[in-house]
Scaffold this motif. Structure first.
Motif, short mmCIF file in Angstrom:
data_model
loop_
_atom_site.label_atom_id
_atom_site.label_comp_id
_atom_site.label_asym_id
_atom_site.label_seq_id
_atom_site.Cartn_x
_atom_site.Cartn_y
_atom_site.Cartn_z
N TYR A 29 0.67 -1.28 -0.07
CA TYR A 29 0.03 -0.15 0.02
C TYR A 29 0.93 1.11 0.06
CZ TYR A 29 -4.04 -3.06 1.03
OH TYR A 29 -4.91 -4.05 1.25
N PRO A 30 0.39 2.25 -0.54
CA PRO A 30 1.10 3.53 -0.72
C PRO A 30 0.97 4.13 0.63
CG PRO A 30 -0.48 3.72 -2.16
CD PRO A 30 -0.58 2.34 -1.69
N ALA A 31 1.99 5.35 0.96
CA ALA A 31 1.69 5.99 2.38
C ALA A 31 0.39 6.84 2.52
CB ALA A 31 3.01 6.96 2.51
N HIS A 32 0.02 7.30 1.56
CA HIS A 32 -1.28 8.09 1.84
C HIS A 32 -2.51 7.30 2.22
CE1 HIS A 32 -1.96 6.74 -2.38
NE2 HIS A 32 -3.52 6.73 -2.03
N VAL A 33 -2.52 5.91 1.95
CA VAL A 33 -3.36 5.13 2.51
C VAL A 33 -3.63 4.78 3.93
CG1 VAL A 33 -4.41 2.48 2.40
CG2 VAL A 33 -3.61 3.52 0.30
#
Length: 55
Positions: A29-33
């Motif tokens: 998952y990317p960090a903004h998730v």
């Protein structure tokens, strides 16, 4: 107990705790998730707290 788990998990996601970040990147998952999940977990905790203690 559920209220505490949702609250602490939400805060860890919102603050981008290193252990939480490592787990999320391992899952791909990317960090903004983390910020999105943290907001919704904390919001759910707040809503459950009001519902439980209103009884």
């Amino acid at each position: 107990m559920t209220i505490f788990i949702l609250g602490s998990g939400g805060v860890a996601d919102l603050l981008h705790a290193p252990s939480t970040r490592a787990g999320m990147t391992e899952l791909g998952y990317p960090a903004h998730v983390m910020a999105i999940l943290g907001f919704w977990k904390f919001s759910a905790r707040w809503r459950l707290r009001h519902r439980v203690f209103r009884w």
